[in-house]
Design a protein around this motif. Structure first.
Motif, short mmCIF file in Angstrom:
data_model
loop_
_atom_site.label_atom_id
_atom_site.label_comp_id
_atom_site.label_asym_id
_atom_site.label_seq_id
_atom_site.Cartn_x
_atom_site.Cartn_y
_atom_site.Cartn_z
N ASP A 41 0.83 -1.20 0.00
CA ASP A 41 0.00 0.00 0.00
C ASP A 41 0.87 1.25 0.00
O ASP A 41 0.66 2.18 -0.78
N ARG A 399 -6.21 -5.95 2.60
CA ARG A 399 -5.99 -4.74 1.78
C ARG A 399 -6.56 -3.51 2.49
O ARG A 399 -5.95 -2.43 2.49
N THR A 422 -4.39 0.54 -4.07
CA THR A 422 -4.32 -0.93 -4.22
C THR A 422 -5.60 -1.54 -4.78
O THR A 422 -5.58 -2.66 -5.29
#
Ligand code: FAD
Length: 581
Positions: A41, A399, A422
């Protein structure tokens, strides 16, 4: 040095000197899925990133999960709608766009035993589950099945009391491989990724408060260097409190360890063409198809022992077998068990150790405003400037966790940092997958290997499969299988060294490939060959190769002694799986 997503173990020296000489925006401590996700990230926002992992990537919880990428029916029953909604969207994003080569749809049959009450209840839950999906819908909707339909799909179910079934879809992943691929994708965005490097101390700035980096120890040589960074991001899972101890600060939450055990049995031990989920007194039990095997589990018990080597007990195995046998026509016995593995869930509780998830109370440097932000599933904590941590959550939502912890880290920067990208960033091996899959017969022809080999490689490396095939072209001997009855090739051992940062035999046999839990001998029969292939690349002499083989055998033997299974009815080698997964 890491170039274009290549983690070459032969370049480790250069990687370590980069840690010592460069100045980073973000230093991530921990190379599980959360740390790998945070590194990706941050790096993909244009930040200079380093990641240190004390052992191997995914050697903690991130190789020992149920390997499901799912919303979690159980959480739906607990009315945790936000969590299920977020997780299902992540599942769909991973299956359809970010990692279709790694995250694959899988069906689950949910047997029903109470005709009148259960079907409407479960059916409504699954309808809601499906409705929470995004618009992509990469997995089919649920279906109702009659008793006949259920037994057709799962003849191994006992027909006694069976009143029908539901069939629904989720997704599954090789958790260790996914973590590695996320770390490699971070490296492709110029993150420096170093394994067997532990943070041993946190560095402070001139004010004595702000964290400005960490002292790290190379676990291979014992050498220490200081890594300078504007923010240190702690993604240490069940080790989080130990890292806080290094800083001498108190976290705004506590991580409670909950042990989960799985057993691995041969595919033929349970006759079914679909995964299955059954309700137990305490929770649910999954039968998860895993190549030629089933993974069956899991348990949920408090743990206060060794974090690195959680041990499965006789009771854990018996509990799983008994729960499975309640629904199976042919009971599973200990003789069916190929391996057992245990992992530790990093569950978040409040600082006094009570309750869960509602952790609050850490205060920022300015003293007044609570800086612990609590979502339903994961907690981000900023105990002092320059130090940020995250814990809790699930593999599926890594994520989002990564995005949140990096947002908190850059919140302390005196410049604007772009938002997370992302959601739009396929992992290495995903881009162009459909075309490479369609061209599989041609690849097989070009590289003179059976199409099954190409398909095996595509399922593990996506479009990067050609990198493994290139090794075979250069050295056709590497096309040979590594172990009888398993699809892995010798080329994959070489690739694990040259592209996936494997430093020791266990990195290959436990995580780059999963022979540790898939093979009745825990991969010990392949250890010498793995050592020899690795040794050729890493310059190991004969003595070192023998020592590396011995190291693996000792590790397996040690696992056997930490795993408390009294009767010996489970094959001894199988017990070695107790700490992999
Ligand atoms: C039995 C079980 C089943 C599960 N099943 C699922 C599932 O099916 N689906 C799902 O979504 N989730 C599942 N989970 C949850 C999921 O596996 C975890 O949430 C996730 O793997 C945690 O990842 P992590 O990166 O936070 O921790 P870890 O993977 O443990 O990573 C932390 C890392 O930090 C490193 N570290 C610690 N201290 C230091 C230091 N000082 N310096 C450097 N490195 C350090 C450790 O070596 C470790 O590798 C399951 C969990 C368990 C236990």
């Amino acid at each position: 040095m890491t170039i274009h997503g290549v983690l070459d173990a032969r370049e480790r020296g250069a990687t370590l000197s980069r840690l010592a000489t460069e100045r980073f925006d973000v230093l991530v401590i921990g190379g599980g899925i959360t740390g790998a996700g945070a590194a990706l990230d941050a790096a993909s926002r244009g930040l200079r990133v380093a990641l240190v992992e004390s052992r191997d990537l995914a050697s903690g919880t991130s190789s020992r999960s149920s390997k499901l990428v799912h919303g979690g029916l159980r959480y739906l029953e607990q009315l945790d709608f936000k969590l299920v909604y977020e997780a299902l969207r992540e599942r769909d994003l991973l299956v359809s766009k970010l990692a279709p080569h790694l995250v694959k749809p899988v069906s689950f049959l949910y047997p029903l035993y109470r005709k009148v009450v259960e079907r409407p209840y479960v059916g409504a839950g699954l309808a809601l589950y499906d409705a929470m999906e995004g618009t992509r819908r990469p997995v089919p909707h649920h279906r109702h099945l009659s008793v006949r339909g259920a037994l057709k799909l799962a003849p191994g179910l006992s027909p006694a009391r069976l009143a029908g079934a539901m069939l629904y879809y989720d997704a599954q992943v090789d958790d260790a491989r996914h973590t590695l691929t996320v770390a490699r994708t971070a490296a492709a965005h110029r993150a420096v990724v170093a394994t067997r490097v532990s943070a041993t101390e946190l560095l402070r700035g001139p004010d004595g408060i702000r964290v400005t980096g960490a002292r790290v120890r190379d676990e291979e040589s014992g050498d220490e260097v200081d890594v300078r960074a504007e923010a240190v991001v702690v993604c240490a899972g069940v080790w989080t409190d130990l890292v806080y101890d290094l800083a001498g600060v108190r976290a705004g939450y506590r991580v409670r360890m909950s042990k989960g055990v799985h057993v691995v049995v041969p595919r033929e031990a349970v006759h079914a063409d679909t995964g299955m989920i059954v309700k137990t007194d305490k929770s649910v039990l999954f039968f998860i198809p895993w190549g030629e095997r089933w993974i069956v589990g899991t348990t949920d018990t408090d743990w206060s022992g060794d974090r690195a080597e959680p041990a499965a007990t006789e009771e854990d195995v018996d509990y799983i077998l008994a729960a499975a046998n309640r629904v199976l026509a042919r009971p599973l016995t200990r003789a069916d068990v190929i391996a057992v593995y245990a992992g530790l869930r990093p569950l978040v509780s409040s600082p006094d150790g009570n309750g869960s998830k509602g952790a609050r109370g850490a205060r920022g440097a300015k003293g007044s405003k609570p800086t612990t932000k609590v979502s339903r599933e994961h907690v981000v904590d900023v105990p002092v400037p320059g130090l940020v941590s995250i814990a809790g959550g699930k593999f599926t939502t890594y994520r989002l966790m990564a995005r949140d912890v990096v947002d908190a880290a850059v919140g302390g920067f005196d410049r604007v940092v772009p938002a997370s990208v992302t959601e739009k960033l396929p992992l290495l091996g995903a881009d162009g997958l459909a075309a490479v899959q369609a061209g599989a017969p041609r690849l097989a022809e070009d590289y003179r290997v059976p199409q099954a080999v190409v398909e095996h490689l595509l399922g593990r490396y996506g479009t990067l499969a050609t990198e493994v095939l290139d090794l075979i072209r250069d050295d056709p001997g590497l096309a040979r299988p590594l172990a009888e009855g398993h699809p892995y090739l010798r080329a994959e051992v070489a690739y694990a060294v040259t592209h996936e940062n494997a430093l020791h035999v266990e990195d290959v046999l436990m995580r780059r490939m999963r022979l540790f839990i898939e093979s009745a001998d825990s991969g010990t029969g392949a250890a010498a060959d793995v050592s020899s292939i690795m040794g050729r690349l890493l310059g190991w002499n004969r003595r070192r190769r023998a020592a590396e083989t011995r190291r693996y055998l000792d590790l397996v033997a040690a696992e056997q002694t930490t795993t408390v299974i009294g009767s010996g009815a489970v094959p001894a080698a199988a017990l070695a799986g107790a700490t992999a997964g």
